[in-house]
Motif scaffolding. Structure first.
Motif, PDB file in Angstrom:
ATOM      1  N   SER A   1       5.976  11.810 -12.737  1.00  0.00           N
ATOM      2  CA  SER A   1       7.310  11.347 -13.066  1.00  0.00           C
ATOM      3  C   SER A   1       7.137   9.803 -13.642  1.00  0.00           C
ATOM      4  CB  SER A   1       8.441  11.572 -12.156  1.00  0.00           C
ATOM      5  OG  SER A   1       8.331  10.681 -11.015  1.00  0.00           O
ATOM      6  N   VAL A   2       6.352   9.080 -13.028  1.00  0.00           N
ATOM      7  CA  VAL A   2       6.156   7.688 -13.452  1.00  0.00           C
ATOM      8  C   VAL A   2       5.398   7.665 -14.538  1.00  0.00           C
ATOM      9  CG1 VAL A   2       5.175   5.493 -12.951  1.00  0.00           C
ATOM     10  CG2 VAL A   2       6.565   6.737 -11.155  1.00  0.00           C
ATOM     11  N   ALA A   3       4.526   8.535 -14.844  1.00  0.00           N
ATOM     12  CA  ALA A   3       3.747   8.628 -16.364  1.00  0.00           C
ATOM     13  C   ALA A   3       4.502   9.257 -17.206  1.00  0.00           C
ATOM     14  CB  ALA A   3       2.281   9.605 -16.096  1.00  0.00           C
ATOM     15  N   ASN A   4       5.354  10.130 -16.961  1.00  0.00           N
ATOM     16  CA  ASN A   4       6.424  10.700 -18.234  1.00  0.00           C
ATOM     17  C   ASN A   4       7.252   9.555 -18.623  1.00  0.00           C
ATOM     18  OD1 ASN A   4       5.071  13.041 -18.145  1.00  0.00           O
ATOM     19  ND2 ASN A   4       6.323  13.973 -16.701  1.00  0.00           N
TER      20      ASN A   4
ATOM     21  N   LEU B   1       0.995  -1.189   0.206  1.00  0.00           N
ATOM     22  CA  LEU B   1       0.013  -0.033   0.123  1.00  0.00           C
ATOM     23  C   LEU B   1       0.780   1.260   0.053  1.00  0.00           C
ATOM     24  CD1 LEU B   1      -2.925  -0.977   2.497  1.00  0.00           C
ATOM     25  CD2 LEU B   1      -2.933  -0.762  -0.173  1.00  0.00           C
ATOM     26  N   GLY B   2       2.052   1.319   0.658  1.00  0.00           N
ATOM     27  CA  GLY B   2       2.825   2.463   0.776  1.00  0.00           C
ATOM     28  C   GLY B   2       3.607   2.350  -0.618  1.00  0.00           C
ATOM     29  N   ARG B   3       3.868   1.557  -1.356  1.00  0.00           N
ATOM     30  CA  ARG B   3       4.285   1.708  -2.736  1.00  0.00           C
ATOM     31  C   ARG B   3       3.364   2.091  -3.691  1.00  0.00           C
ATOM     32  NH1 ARG B   3       8.487   2.899  -5.860  1.00  0.00           N
ATOM     33  NH2 ARG B   3       8.706   1.868  -7.880  1.00  0.00           N
ATOM     34  N   LEU B   4       2.045   1.727  -3.491  1.00  0.00           N
ATOM     35  CA  LEU B   4       1.047   2.353  -4.222  1.00  0.00           C
ATOM     36  C   LEU B   4       0.674   3.464  -4.212  1.00  0.00           C
ATOM     37  CD1 LEU B   4      -1.458   1.444  -6.150  1.00  0.00           C
ATOM     38  CD2 LEU B   4      -2.633   1.036  -4.180  1.00  0.00           C
ATOM     39  N   VAL B   5       0.660   4.251  -2.915  1.00  0.00           N
ATOM     40  CA  VAL B   5       0.647   5.775  -2.786  1.00  0.00           C
ATOM     41  C   VAL B   5       1.649   6.315  -3.210  1.00  0.00           C
ATOM     42  CG1 VAL B   5       0.487   7.315  -0.693  1.00  0.00           C
ATOM     43  CG2 VAL B   5      -0.859   5.166  -0.699  1.00  0.00           C
ATOM     44  N   TRP B   6       2.906   5.810  -3.112  1.00  0.00           N
ATOM     45  CA  TRP B   6       3.932   6.588  -3.690  1.00  0.00           C
ATOM     46  C   TRP B   6       3.783   6.552  -5.230  1.00  0.00           C
ATOM     47  CZ3 TRP B   6       7.911   9.702  -2.609  1.00  0.00           C
ATOM     48  CH2 TRP B   6       8.822   9.841  -3.641  1.00  0.00           C
ATOM     49  N   VAL B   7       3.618   5.631  -5.753  1.00  0.00           N
ATOM     50  CA  VAL B   7       3.682   5.425  -7.302  1.00  0.00           C
ATOM     51  C   VAL B   7       2.682   6.381  -7.979  1.00  0.00           C
ATOM     52  CG1 VAL B   7       3.291   3.958  -9.309  1.00  0.00           C
ATOM     53  CG2 VAL B   7       5.093   3.502  -7.451  1.00  0.00           C
ATOM     54  N   GLN B   8       1.321   6.284  -7.081  1.00  0.00           N
ATOM     55  CA  GLN B   8       0.170   6.766  -7.925  1.00  0.00           C
ATOM     56  C   GLN B   8      -0.395   8.072  -7.319  1.00  0.00           C
ATOM     57  OE1 GLN B   8      -3.221   3.968  -8.220  1.00  0.00           O
ATOM     58  NE2 GLN B   8      -2.167   2.700 -10.005  1.00  0.00           N
ATOM     59  N   GLY B   9       0.151   8.341  -6.191  1.00  0.00           N
ATOM     60  CA  GLY B   9      -0.131   9.688  -5.659  1.00  0.00           C
ATOM     61  C   GLY B   9       0.925  10.632  -5.687  1.00  0.00           C
ATOM     62  N   ILE B  10       2.063  10.241  -4.959  1.00  0.00           N
ATOM     63  CA  ILE B  10       3.158  11.396  -4.815  1.00  0.00           C
ATOM     64  C   ILE B  10       3.940  11.552  -5.890  1.00  0.00           C
ATOM     65  CG2 ILE B  10       5.324  11.817  -3.492  1.00  0.00           C
ATOM     66  CD1 ILE B  10       3.836  10.036  -1.213  1.00  0.00           C
ATOM     67  N   ASN B  11       4.447  10.377  -6.586  1.00  0.00           N
ATOM     68  CA  ASN B  11       5.429  10.576  -7.832  1.00  0.00           C
ATOM     69  C   ASN B  11       4.547  10.304  -9.113  1.00  0.00           C
ATOM     70  OD1 ASN B  11       7.688  10.756  -8.892  1.00  0.00           O
ATOM     71  ND2 ASN B  11       8.706   8.821  -8.498  1.00  0.00           N
TER      72      ASN B  11
END
Length: 140
Positions: A41-44, A28-38
């Motif tokens: 940059s991940v989409a780019n 869940l922490g990784r999910l929040v990081w990838v889809q919420g905070i970062n």
């Protein structure tokens, strides 16, 4: 079952439950990081991975009649335009690797490449360019 065996099973179940909860919190922490905070940059990075620009030159085949006689074939043709008023010691041309950039080449290098591509005498091409260059100087 004895009480020690039951206690051991309970300890194992608590351990597995605790391990599962820890693993779920990490995911869940990784999910929040990838889809919420970062997310941007991940989409780019994903878009750069998926997209690329590639120039594909179409080739045509020969047109033949029903007997196999060739009626038409494709011939490569080129348009060559040099505006000498916009050129200095070097010539700006499109890169040959298919990208949208430009590169600078010397007049001598350009004349050599043109002579090879056009299968003409290098000296004759050099005279043509020099003559036009002189006409431009006289006109101004």
């Amino acid at each position: 079952m004895s009480s020690t065996a039951i206690d051991t099973v309970k300890k194992r179940m608590r351990f597995v439950l605790l391990l599962s909860v820890i693993l779920l919190v990490v995911i869940l922490g990784r999910l929040v990081w990838v889809q919420g905070i970062n997310a941007t940059s991940v989409a780019n990075a994903a878009q750069e991975n998926r997209e690329r620009q590639e120039t594909i030159a179409p080739t045509r085949g020969s047109i033949e009649d029903r007997n196999g006689t060739t009626l038409a074939v494709s011939v490569d043709r080129y348009d060559l335009v040099i505006d000498q008023r916009q050129q200095d010691e070097n010539i700006r041309r499109a890169k040959r690797d298919g990208s949208n950039g430009h590169e600078m080449v010397s007049w001598d290098q350009a004349i050599d490449e043109l002579a090879d591509a056009l299968d003409q005498d290098r000296e004759e091409l050099a005279k043509r360019f020099a003559r036009k260059e002189m006409q431009l100087l006289k006109a101004t």
